[in-house]
Design an enzyme around this catalytic site. Structure first.
Site, PDB file in Angstrom:
ATOM      1  CB  VAL A 129       5.620   4.397   7.712  1.00 28.71           C
ATOM      2  CG1 VAL A 129       4.774   5.055   8.792  1.00 28.71           C
ATOM      3  CG2 VAL A 129       5.861   2.930   8.038  1.00 28.71           C
ATOM      4  CB  ALA A 183       2.841   8.727   1.325  1.00 31.19           C
ATOM      5  N   GLY A 185      -7.053   7.635  -5.467  1.00 35.47           N
ATOM      6  CA  GLY A 185      -5.726   7.011  -5.388  1.00 35.47           C
ATOM      7  C   GLY A 185      -5.141   6.978  -3.990  1.00 35.47           C
ATOM      8  CD  GLU A 200      -1.550  -0.378   0.400  1.00 35.99           C
ATOM      9  OE1 GLU A 200      -1.005  -1.336  -0.173  1.00 35.99           O
ATOM     10  OE2 GLU A 200      -0.952   0.678   0.674  1.00 35.99           O
ATOM     11  CE  LYS A 249       0.675   2.822   5.594  1.00 39.20           C
ATOM     12  NZ  LYS A 249      -0.439   3.737   5.300  1.00 39.20           N
TER      13      LYS A 249
END
Ligand code: ADP
Ligand code: ASP
Ligand code: MG
Length: 820
Positions: A610, A612, A665, A668, A683
């Protein structure tokens, strides 16, 4: 007077013998009488035993083996002596080797090899080496007397490990040395004779003991044991790369360490020297200037309560159990009597105070004999079911901590068992004598190397702790993680005292392992050369390696990898995952992993699931740990969607903005997971679960903004359909703009009183300028925690919530947490 003993490797060949001779030359300059005790050339005792056994089995290959033995000695002589002095020594070697062959021929014919015959065969190893050593000294004009130890040391007739008759032996030694004028005397180690004159031996490794028999008889001033390591070390250097030299050690400690497997000195050696307070130096023939180890009565304290760690393998644990034993005296006496009648040595004893069982550790080779004897001794009690038949577990091993200063130092066993427990080493039995000089734990044989290294790290390595990482996944996040690790390796070692080793890397195609750590500047090349990826083999390999402080890192988005965690956690291997699949699969699996981690003392960390690299889960855990309760969570959890709605104005198409997010990037690997809202559902579910809610995906409602057509078919179809539905997306933005609001994809969760289900939803919302979410830019995430303590104003975690670099650094932070 001084006694110097040279071990097998110190006289293994001409080059080594020359080194030993150099040490003798220096020693004799001390102007005191010197006795040299010599072992057989390294490996010769084993080779002789092998030849004898082959002869007894009727395999005439024994002749070849004897030939090799002869050649080794002949070569040593030729390399050592000047040509003109070789012949007498060569013919001595040949004569002795013929004698060995004669005995072996007899063994071959009779197919019989008694312990007595074995002793006479292996005695030639020391006879030959000492004769060659003496001859070499003579060739250098160093006057010396060779004396056959069998004429000095008298034992009983327990062939293989005879017991010395000290009264007789001391007399013989004294009368020989007092009558002969020998400033320098060379003696074969290991061998002796019984009162009938038959050759006996003192037990494997027993040349050290020969020195310890001679020295006290002559009250010498020092005994030097010259070997192939620079003294006694904190652990066997073959098992522990960071083992350190022990400069000083007490007799008692040295005795304990050697009894518990520190082969550097033969255990019975210490006692006779301790009785006479003769100091012992252990020195390295190959590094004679190294200080080595001094064994004496009072060793200096070294600021550490532990002096060394050692282990014994090939142990069997016998357990006698039964209700009929409680409170009745005499059971242990009968147990030990049964063992002693069979001449079985007891290595370790434990009994719980409930008296319900007695555990005894013995050598594994004696296990069957012991079982038969004990079951016979307790046949009646077993018959009437007061005692169970003896339980035998093998093969096991003992690891032991040794040190005089453990006495009255609390916390040592706690530290010992804590460290072993964290590394999944199961303890079968524990023993600590009241001398508090030794704490022993019985463990599985396959855990020995790990256990010794773990303990060594815990007690000796103030310098750094080794962390062994297995990394699965080399995509966006994986490759960034590897480059961050490479960059930080030195820093971690210098500042956090962590030596991080990447011992395995895998991706969907290949896997590669290296126990010494993969050079991260070349990981791609190594992985390329690795074996084909196979999940079962990967698990096996990691389990088999059984390395301490292991962490498995999943930087894939693969469900097969997510299924492996339970295997690792059960082996006390911590798991760090940026892969969300495990935590967002069934509640049952999520719960099982959390429970396994607790049960097996490992960590299961997934902060990057969650937000990053943002500290979302960590913050939540801290709130709960400090007694707070989460009542509501409001969050913008998709960096991708935030990026998309922040950048989409209607000028470039919605599809193109999504493509850009993927290119940068933020998405997903499959962008549909983000756009459908499914990733956000996962999440918020993870946050709800971490808040204590038993919640599944079907408990979460998803108010999707995506036209259904876009979500059918593959990724290319998804982009094509979005282009076709550009009007739909434009309308969403225009409506929001017209109302003076911004579009955010928001997840919310309200806890339920029962903790079962809760109320969670995700969907696109109009956010007005007063709201915390209004000023979220780029790929930001924000999480608002409303708790018992944060009621009006929520606790807010906000920042960049997507991108490989920040995710990799979040994984990195979890790895450091796992290192504890
Ligand atoms: P030698 O032939 O000289 O008698 P050994 O092979 O009997 O030598 O004993 C030396 C070996 O003992 C070393 O090479 C080392 O591998 C091993 N060893 C085991 N434990 C220890 C320890 N704690 N310290 C030093 N050496 C150890
Ligand atoms: N040569 C004997 C052995 O290998 C004795 C010794 O080396 O100490 O056991
Ligand atoms: Mg030895």
């Amino acid at each position: 007077m001084q006694v110097l003993k040279f071990g097998g490797t110190s006289v293994a060949n001409a080059a080594n013998i020359n080194k030993a001779i150099g040490i003798v030359q220096k020693a004799v300059k001390k102007n005191t009488n010197t006795v040299i005790v010599v072992s057989a050339l390294g490996g010769i005792t084993d080779a002789l035993l092998e030849a004898a056994t082959l002869a007894c089995e009727g395999d005439d290959i024994y002749k070849e083996k004897l030939h090799i033995i002869e050649q080794r000695h002949l070569t040593a002589v030729k390399d050592l002596m000047p040509l003109d002095q070789q012949s007498s020594v060569l013919s001595m070697v040949k004569k002795r080797c013929n004698q060995i062959e004669d005995i072996c021929n007899g063994v071959f014919l009779l197919r019989e090899l008694s312990l007595r015959t074995k002793d006479s065969i292996i005695s030639f190893g020391e006879l030959l080496s000492s004769l060659i050593f003496s001859a070499k000294l003579k060739s250098l004009d160093i006057n010396n007397t060779w004396k056959d130890a069998r004429e000095l040391i008298v034992t009983d007739s327990v062939f293989g490990a005879a017991n010395v008759d000290f009264a007789l032996t001391n007399k013989k030694i004294q009368s020989f040395f007092f009558s002969v004028d020998a400033k320098l005397c060379v003696i074969p180690g290991f061998i002796a004779s019984d009162t009938n004159g038959a050759t006996t031996t003192l037990g494997r490794g027993g040349s050290d003991y020969t020195a310890a028999i001679i020295a006290p008889a002559l009250s010498v001033s020092v005994v030097e044991i010259w070997t192939d390591v620079s003294g006694m070390m904190t652990a066997d250097p073959r098992l522990v790369a960071n083992a350190r030299n022990i400069q000083q050690i007490s007799y008692q400690e040295a005795m304990e360490l050697s009894h518990f497997g520190a082969k550097v000195i033969y255990p019975p050696t210490i006692q006779p020297l301790m009785n006479k307070r003769i100091p012992v130096k252990i020195k390295n023939t190959f590094a004679p200037d190294d200080p080595g180890t001094l064994i004496e009565n009072e060793a200096q304290k070294n600021g550490n309560s532990i002096r060394g760690i050692s282990s014994i393998k090939n142990l069997a644990l016998l357990s006698l159990e039964g209700s009929g034993m409680v409170g009745i005296p005499g059971f242990s006496k009968r147990l030990f009597e049964a063992l002693s009648n069979e001449k079985i040595n007891v290595i370790l004893i434990t009994q719980s105070s409930s008296e319900h069982s007695i555990c005894v550790g013995i050598e594994e080779v004696n296990a069957d004999k012991a079982k038969a004897a004990i079951d016979k001794a307790f046949a009646y009690e077993i018959e009437i079911k007061k005692v169970d038949p003896l339980i035998v577990e093998k093969p096991l091993a003992i690891v032991a901590l040794v040190g005089d200063n453990m006495k009255s130092h609390p916390g040592i066993s706690g530290k010992m068992f804590g460290a072993l427990g964290r590394n999944g080493v199961n303890i079968r039995a524990i023993a600590q004598g009241s001398s508090e000089r030794n704490i022993s734990a019985v463990i599985g044989t396959s855990d020995v190397k790990k256990a010794i290294n773990v303990l060594h790290e815990e007690f000796f390595e103030t310098t750094y702790k080794q962390l062994n990482l297995f990394i699965s996944g080399t995509g966006n996040v994986g490759s960034r993680l590897l480059s961050q690790l490479k960059q930080q390796q030195q820093h971690l070692q210098d500042h956090l005292r962590l030596q991080v080793r990447i011992t395995g890397i895998a991706n969907s195609k290949k896997m590669f392992f290296n126990d010494d750590g993969i050079d991260l500047s070349q990981w791609k090349e190594f992985l390329q050369k690795g074996s084909p990826m196979n999940m079962a083999e990967l698990i096996n390999e990691i389990e088999k390696k059984n390395l301490r402080n292991s962490v498995f890192i999943d930087v894939t988005a693969n469900d097969e990898v997510a299924k492996t965690y339970s295997r690792f956690l059960q082996k006390s291997i911590s798991v760090v995952a940026c892969n969300k699949i495990a935590c967002s699969s069934s509640y049952e699996y999520y719960k099982k992993l959390k429970d396994l981690a607790r049960e097996f003392n490992a960590l299961f960390l997934f902060e990057t699931n969650v937000g990053a690299g943002l500290p979302v889960i960590g913050t939540l855990n801290d709130l709960l740990r400090s007694g707070d309760n989460v009542n509501r969570i409001e969050a913008v959890l998709s960096g991708t969607l935030n990026f998309v709605f922040n950048n989409y104005t209607g000028e470039t198409s919605f599809a193109k903005v999504v493509r850009q997010a993927q290119k940068e990037g933020y998405t997903e690997p499959d962008p549909r997971l983000d756009l459908s809202g499914k990733d956000v559902m996962r999440k918020i579910m993870i946050l709800a679960r971490e808040s204590g809610e038993k919640i599944e995906m079907e408990n979460i409602s998803n108010n999707s903004f995506m036209p259904e057509k876009c979500m059918q078919g593959d990724v290319e179809n998804f982009y094509a359909e979005m282009e076709k539905h550009e009007d739909h997306f434009k309308k969403l933005v225009d409506e929001a703009n017209a109302a003076g609001k911004k579009l955010k994809f928001v997840a919310s969760y309200n806890s339920s009183p029962s903790g079962n289900g809760g109320n969670a939803s995700v969907g696109l919302q109009h956010i007005d300028p007063q709201h915390d979410f209004y000023h979220l830019y780029g790929k930001d995430n924000a999480v608002l925690f409303y708790t018992d303590r944060y009621t009006e104003q929520p606790l807010v975690v906000k920042g960049a919530g997507a991108g490989a670099e920040v995710t990799a650094s979040g994984v990195f932070a979890d790895i450091i947490r796992a290192a504890r």
